[in-house]
Scaffold this motif. Structure first.
Motif, PDB file in Angstrom:
ATOM      1  N   THR A  50       0.209  -8.496   8.816  1.00  0.00           N
ATOM      2  CA  THR A  50       0.688  -9.027   7.547  1.00  0.00           C
ATOM      3  C   THR A  50      -0.272 -10.076   7.006  1.00  0.00           C
ATOM      4  O   THR A  50      -0.517 -10.147   5.794  1.00  0.00           O
ATOM      5  N   ALA A 108       1.509  -3.794   0.958  1.00  0.00           N
ATOM      6  CA  ALA A 108       2.038  -4.895   1.757  1.00  0.00           C
ATOM      7  C   ALA A 108       3.561  -4.830   1.897  1.00  0.00           C
ATOM      8  O   ALA A 108       4.108  -5.144   2.961  1.00  0.00           O
ATOM      9  N   ARG A 113      -2.339  -3.160  -3.768  1.00  0.00           N
ATOM     10  CA  ARG A 113      -2.296  -3.976  -2.556  1.00  0.00           C
ATOM     11  C   ARG A 113      -0.878  -4.497  -2.285  1.00  0.00           C
ATOM     12  O   ARG A 113      -0.434  -4.534  -1.139  1.00  0.00           O
ATOM     13  N   SER A 142      -5.777  -9.877   1.579  1.00  0.00           N
ATOM     14  CA  SER A 142      -6.301  -8.883   0.651  1.00  0.00           C
ATOM     15  C   SER A 142      -5.759  -9.112  -0.753  1.00  0.00           C
ATOM     16  O   SER A 142      -6.511  -9.031  -1.733  1.00  0.00           O
ATOM     17  N   CYS A 143      -4.472  -9.399  -0.844  1.00  0.00           N
ATOM     18  CA  CYS A 143      -3.876  -9.646  -2.162  1.00  0.00           C
ATOM     19  C   CYS A 143      -4.502 -10.860  -2.833  1.00  0.00           C
ATOM     20  O   CYS A 143      -4.811 -10.838  -4.032  1.00  0.00           O
ATOM     21  N   LEU A 177      -3.056  -8.382   5.221  1.00  0.00           N
ATOM     22  CA  LEU A 177      -2.624  -7.795   3.959  1.00  0.00           C
ATOM     23  C   LEU A 177      -2.449  -8.866   2.884  1.00  0.00           C
ATOM     24  O   LEU A 177      -2.810  -8.666   1.722  1.00  0.00           O
ATOM     25  N   VAL A 178      -1.917 -10.009   3.271  1.00  0.00           N
ATOM     26  CA  VAL A 178      -1.754 -11.100   2.315  1.00  0.00           C
ATOM     27  C   VAL A 178      -3.117 -11.591   1.840  1.00  0.00           C
ATOM     28  O   VAL A 178      -3.321 -11.864   0.651  1.00  0.00           O
TER      29      VAL A 178
END
Length: 448
Positions: free
Chosen positions: A282, A151, A147, A288-289, A285-286
């Motif tokens: 973004t 990103a 991930r 997801s992390c 994606l953050v």
């Protein structure tokens, strides 16, 4: 465990270097889409043809999961994953000399093939180093590496193309230099993985007997007693594996929207500008992390609280039902940022479930973890490949709200499949007696 001896912690180093491999897996996968406009412009490739090149990766990546993954079961995840890193790094470097659409298509097809065994091999490695109670969080570390790679890939790639190899004063980008650099760094990562990782604690010079005793099933790699055709038949005959694959298939139809169709949706529905689209993507994606990190702790906590049967199934199902609800709520929202908040939560929840999904494959796979995870990943990536096509057709005929409700329905189906997963049923009967380990939850299971 050896009396009076504290276990070493080499497993954390092995998992860390595997996470680095996953990071490069995603950087090499994602960088092409970032540079595709510049590649297409230089080589005279039409947007429709470039879209075909981009999609080619997923075809071979999905198709070869079921064939490459079991090689890790037979020859060991250390060897298979190292060769995979070398192979996909060479494919990445070869992209730098491509001169047209057919060369790019061939490279992307080979890249998908070479990367297809990475996660099944990584899952098998974690299984050989982690006890049942920590499989979730150690699996999440590896997936988290991927991930992070996804990103940072767009930003890192743009910086390298413009600043390292291009001309910032004129805005000229050099995409060929980026692919060559990534290929070389991938080979460095392969060397580091080979030097640090071993297939089992007992084979690692830095791990003591106490650490090896934490996972009593770990031992020297041996050829599987079940030939490949029989293993494939065992997977196909297992309703557990079909439920596992269907869970991932339906999840990816809804999840893939976030990384494929989201920019088009924001442009068409809200006329969002490019800069805002970047920030919104973004954000997902953050999230997801963050979800991936929390997911490991969540998976292991549910395992301890609910046991092997429901400790795997309930977290997966609950997350899917929540995602379905968020997609339904998103159809009622009227501003782009409010929708992004709903999608932000979906991205978080999906990654919250991934460690439980990996741990389930490790539980039931036994000596065939690569085959088990490869089977599920294959069906899941077919869902990811189908998602943009299906959702665009629905959007064209019925609008985005119906497309969102379709995603919600897919998550409901994923939840139903997930709730029926049974981590007590092994893929093959030889795993019923494969171990006398207290970490093994299947040796006492008897089929009705």
């Amino acid at each position: 465990m050896t009396a009076g001896q504290r276990p070493t912690n080499v497993r954390y180093l092995v998992v860390a270097v595997t996470a680095v491999a996953a990071l490069w897996l995603y950087i090499d996968r994602v960088c092409f889409s970032t540079l595709s406009p510049d590649i297409g412009s230089e080589l005279g490739i039409e947007p429709d043809d470039m879209g075909f090149v981009l999609g080619a990766f997923f075809f071979t990546y999905a198709l070869f999961q079921i064939r490459i993954g079991p090689l890790a079961d037979r020859y060991g995840p250390r060897l298979v994953l190292t060769l995979s890193i070398v192979a996909w790094s060479l494919c990445t470097a070869a992209t730098s000399i491509a001169g047209g659409v057919w060369a790019l298509l061939a490279v992307r097809l080979f890249l998908g093939l070479c990367e297809s065994g990475a996660y099944p091999s990584a899952a098998g490695l974690v299984r050989k180093w982690a006890s049942a109670e920590e499989r979730g969080r150690l699996s999440s570390v590896v997936a988290f590496g991927g991930r992070i790679g996804g990103a940072v890939a767009p930003v890192l790639t743009a910086f390298a193309a413009l600043t390292l190899f291009g001309d910032p004063s004129t805005g000229t980008k050099n995409w060929r230099g980026v692919f060559l650099l990534y290929g070389v760094l991938g080979l460095v990562a392969a060397f580091a993985f080979w030097m640090i990782a071993r297939d089992t604690p007992s084979a690692h010079p830095g791990a003591n007997v106490a650490e090896a005793a934490r996972v009593p099933t770990a031992g020297p790699i041996q050829a599987s007693p079940i030939p490949w055709p029989q293993r494939l038949l065992a997977l196909v005959a297992s309703h557990n594996m079909w439920l596992f694959g269907a869970t991932q298939f339906f999840v990816n139809i809804g999840w893939a929207f976030l990384v494929t169709s989201l920019p088009g949706y924001l442009t068409q529905e809200f006329q969002v500008g490019l800069n805002d689209i970047g920030r919104m993507q973004t954000a997902t994606l953050v999230s997801s992390c963050v979800g991936m990190v929390a997911g490991g702790l969540f998976a292991d906590a549910m395992y301890r609280r609910l046991g092997p049967r429901w400790g795997r199934a309930v977290p997966i199902a609950a997350v899917m039902f929540l995602c379905a609800g968020m997609y339904a709520i998103a159809t009622l929202l009227k501003s782009p940022w409010s929708v992004i908040v709903a999608l932000f939560l979906i991205a978080f929840l999906v990654d919250l479930s991934i460690p439980s999904i990996w741990a389930f494959a490790q539980d039931v796979g036994g000596r065939h973890v690569g085959a088990a995870l490869g089977f599920g990943n294959m069906l899941g990536n077919f869902g990811a490949a189908a998602s943009p096509i299906v959702l665009q057709l629905i959007r064209q005929n019925f609008g985005w709200d119906v497309a969102f409700l379709t995603c919600a329905g897919c998550f409901v189906l994923a939840g139903v499949c997930g709730l029926n997963l049974n981590a007590l049923i092994p893929v093959t009967r030889d795993d019923l007696t494969a171990s006398n380990s207290p970490d093994s939850d299947i040796e006492s299971y008897q089929e009705p």
